[in-house]
Design an enzyme around this catalytic site. Sequence first.
Site, PDB file in Angstrom:
ATOM      1  N   TYR A  16     -14.770   6.271 -13.616  1.00 55.19           N
ATOM      2  CA  TYR A  16     -14.377   5.238 -12.644  1.00 55.19           C
ATOM      3  C   TYR A  16     -14.742   3.843 -13.174  1.00 55.19           C
ATOM      4  O   TYR A  16     -13.899   2.938 -13.213  1.00 55.19           O
ATOM      5  CB  TYR A  16     -15.059   5.501 -11.296  1.00 55.19           C
TER       6      TYR A  16
ATOM      7  N   ASP B 102       0.871  -1.181   0.000  1.00 58.64           N
ATOM      8  CA  ASP B 102       0.000   0.000   0.000  1.00 58.64           C
ATOM      9  C   ASP B 102       0.905   1.228   0.000  1.00 58.64           C
ATOM     10  O   ASP B 102       1.935   1.243   0.683  1.00 58.64           O
ATOM     11  CB  ASP B 102      -0.893  -0.020   1.255  1.00 58.64           C
TER      12      ASP B 102
ATOM     13  N   LYS C  97     -12.358   0.312 -14.572  1.00 63.62           N
ATOM     14  CA  LYS C  97     -12.477  -1.090 -14.152  1.00 63.62           C
ATOM     15  C   LYS C  97     -12.750  -1.992 -15.359  1.00 63.62           C
ATOM     16  O   LYS C  97     -12.259  -3.112 -15.435  1.00 63.62           O
ATOM     17  CB  LYS C  97     -13.581  -1.224 -13.096  1.00 63.62           C
TER      18      LYS C  97
ATOM     19  N   ASN D 145      -3.976   6.064 -12.438  1.00 62.32           N
ATOM     20  CA  ASN D 145      -3.805   5.242 -11.238  1.00 62.32           C
ATOM     21  C   ASN D 145      -4.435   3.863 -11.399  1.00 62.32           C
ATOM     22  O   ASN D 145      -3.791   2.839 -11.144  1.00 62.32           O
ATOM     23  CB  ASN D 145      -4.429   5.963 -10.042  1.00 62.32           C
TER      24      ASN D 145
ATOM     25  N   HIS E  54     -19.539   8.370   0.721  1.00 57.31           N
ATOM     26  CA  HIS E  54     -20.545   7.300   0.734  1.00 57.31           C
ATOM     27  C   HIS E  54     -21.732   7.601   1.640  1.00 57.31           C
ATOM     28  O   HIS E  54     -21.600   8.265   2.670  1.00 57.31           O
ATOM     29  CB  HIS E  54     -19.883   5.968   1.110  1.00 57.31           C
ATOM     30  N   LEU E  55     -22.850   7.069   1.217  1.00 58.74           N
ATOM     31  CA  LEU E  55     -24.124   7.460   1.817  1.00 58.74           C
ATOM     32  C   LEU E  55     -24.237   7.148   3.310  1.00 58.74           C
ATOM     33  O   LEU E  55     -24.598   8.031   4.097  1.00 58.74           O
ATOM     34  CB  LEU E  55     -25.269   6.783   1.049  1.00 58.74           C
TER      35      LEU E  55
ATOM     36  N   GLY F 128     -23.427  11.100 -13.116  1.00 63.69           N
ATOM     37  CA  GLY F 128     -22.901   9.731 -13.261  1.00 63.69           C
ATOM     38  C   GLY F 128     -23.613   8.683 -12.421  1.00 63.69           C
ATOM     39  O   GLY F 128     -23.210   7.523 -12.425  1.00 63.69           O
TER      40      GLY F 128
ATOM     41  N   PHE G   1      -6.691  -4.524  -4.615  1.00 66.80           N
ATOM     42  CA  PHE G   1      -7.694  -3.520  -4.254  1.00 66.80           C
ATOM     43  C   PHE G   1      -7.267  -2.108  -4.648  1.00 66.80           C
ATOM     44  O   PHE G   1      -8.116  -1.251  -4.863  1.00 66.80           O
ATOM     45  CB  PHE G   1      -7.898  -3.484  -2.721  1.00 66.80           C
ATOM     46  N   ALA G   2      -5.928  -1.856  -4.609  1.00 67.05           N
ATOM     47  CA  ALA G   2      -5.431  -0.474  -4.704  1.00 67.05           C
ATOM     48  C   ALA G   2      -6.032   0.254  -5.898  1.00 67.05           C
ATOM     49  O   ALA G   2      -5.832  -0.145  -7.040  1.00 67.05           O
ATOM     50  CB  ALA G   2      -3.909  -0.497  -4.812  1.00 67.05           C
TER      51      ALA G   2
HETATM   52  N1  UDP Z   1     -25.957   9.732  -2.093  1.00 69.71           N
HETATM   53  C1  UDP Z   1     -26.675  10.822  -1.628  1.00 69.71           C
HETATM   54  N2  UDP Z   1     -26.017  11.747  -0.876  1.00 69.71           N
HETATM   55  C2  UDP Z   1     -24.694  11.644  -0.549  1.00 69.71           C
HETATM   56  C3  UDP Z   1     -23.988  10.510  -1.005  1.00 69.71           C
HETATM   57  C4  UDP Z   1     -24.655   9.577  -1.781  1.00 69.71           C
HETATM   58  O1  UDP Z   1     -27.855  10.971  -1.896  1.00 69.71           O
HETATM   59  O2  UDP Z   1     -24.172  12.537   0.129  1.00 69.71           O
HETATM   60  C5  UDP Z   1     -26.643   8.728  -2.901  1.00 69.71           C
HETATM   61  C6  UDP Z   1     -26.025   8.562  -4.278  1.00 69.71           C
HETATM   62  O3  UDP Z   1     -26.618   9.439  -5.199  1.00 69.71           O
HETATM   63  C7  UDP Z   1     -26.338   7.094  -4.577  1.00 69.71           C
HETATM   64  C8  UDP Z   1     -26.364   6.430  -3.188  1.00 69.71           C
HETATM   65  O4  UDP Z   1     -26.501   7.484  -2.259  1.00 69.71           O
HETATM   66  O5  UDP Z   1     -27.631   6.984  -5.113  1.00 69.71           O
HETATM   67  C9  UDP Z   1     -25.099   5.672  -2.897  1.00 69.71           C
HETATM   68  O6  UDP Z   1     -24.010   6.507  -3.157  1.00 69.71           O
HETATM   69  P1  UDP Z   1     -22.553   6.159  -2.657  1.00 69.71           P
HETATM   70  O7  UDP Z   1     -21.672   7.336  -2.985  1.00 69.71           O
HETATM   71  O8  UDP Z   1     -22.598   5.719  -1.230  1.00 69.71           O
HETATM   72  O9  UDP Z   1     -22.133   4.889  -3.508  1.00 69.71           O
HETATM   73  P2  UDP Z   1     -22.099   4.660  -5.108  1.00 69.71           P
HETATM   74  O10 UDP Z   1     -23.461   4.155  -5.467  1.00 69.71           O
HETATM   75  O11 UDP Z   1     -21.734   5.939  -5.762  1.00 69.71           O
HETATM   76  O12 UDP Z   1     -21.062   3.607  -5.264  1.00 69.71           O
END
Ligand code: UDP
Length: 324
Positions: free
Chosen positions: A141, A32, A145, A92, A189-190, A283, A73-74
Amino acid sequence: MPNILVTGGAGYIGSHTVHQLLKRGYAVTVLDDLSTGFRDAVAEGHLHICSLFDTEQVRQLLVRQKIDAVIHFASFIAVGESTKEPEKYFTNNVSGSIALFTAMSQAGVDKLVFSSTAAVYGNPVSTPIPETAAIQPVNAYGETKVMVERVLAWLDQLRGLRSVKLRYFNACGANPAGGLSERHVPETHLIPLMLKAVVTGQPMTIFGTDYPTPDGTCIRDYIHVDDLAKAHIVAIEHLLAGGASEAFNVGTGSGCSVREVLAAVEKVTGQPVPHSFGPRREGDPAELVADSTKLRTQLGWTPEFTDLEGIVASAWPSEQLRWA
Ligand code: UDP
């Protein structure tokens, strides 16, 4: 026991997987560069700080540690950032992976588990999504992948490098017993952002309420990080047993909307989640839910965390400390 090299093992999913590998008795070496990972996420004595781009150092590490297989994973992982800084992501994630595969080829290491993503499917025509669905990413992104998956198909054919591509849906939760947690900087993340809003009182934003879903918010398949880690264990076992290259979806098979996540977070914490509503995030597909029948039937994998409240509860202790 086999020797496994884990790139990005100081990161979120990587550190949870290293923990499970060690528990099962594997000899684990973590590579890492700590650009986004954390030194203290890796057990003492396992971490080698090195860039994937340093092919000669990686080759020497593979040889010295007598590595049998690599879990890679990196990677940079933020969809939003990838739409703003695509060059950073292609360099990257794609060039870094190719540098690793070059070192593996030089060292004669021919087994790899690769962190792929549901983002390879873009806006799928129907859900749940099987592995046979069209590959058509809608953000940079996801494209990185896809590109690496294609490189791996060629390296199987031309170099005999066998690989398992694991297409993750939404990784979440934590393993508090292992002292592990999610610590992305910045956090995008949400679930952690909702828990942060509870702790700090600062509202989070719900991105879009006009999606073609029952409640207008995006639907995702939230998969616990320990269940994801287990998928890497069965994938490594498959390759070590001589199994062929494959791609597998890793998800629970059931989807939750952003509003449903909000309700689960409020139930687990017993507090309201301060939030506001904003526009869609660039996106973001409306709905991503895995059909992971293939992983279940071919490799015998089953997720243990099947309800969102259990997942949120596993993250809550570390998120409280993180945002206090
Ligand atoms: N999301 C949201 N508000 C935030 C972050 C994420 O409403 O502050 C929504 C995002 O639009 C998606 C879901 O939560 O529909 C999951 O997003 P996350 O970024 O956790 O993971 P992703 O689906 O992008 O891998």
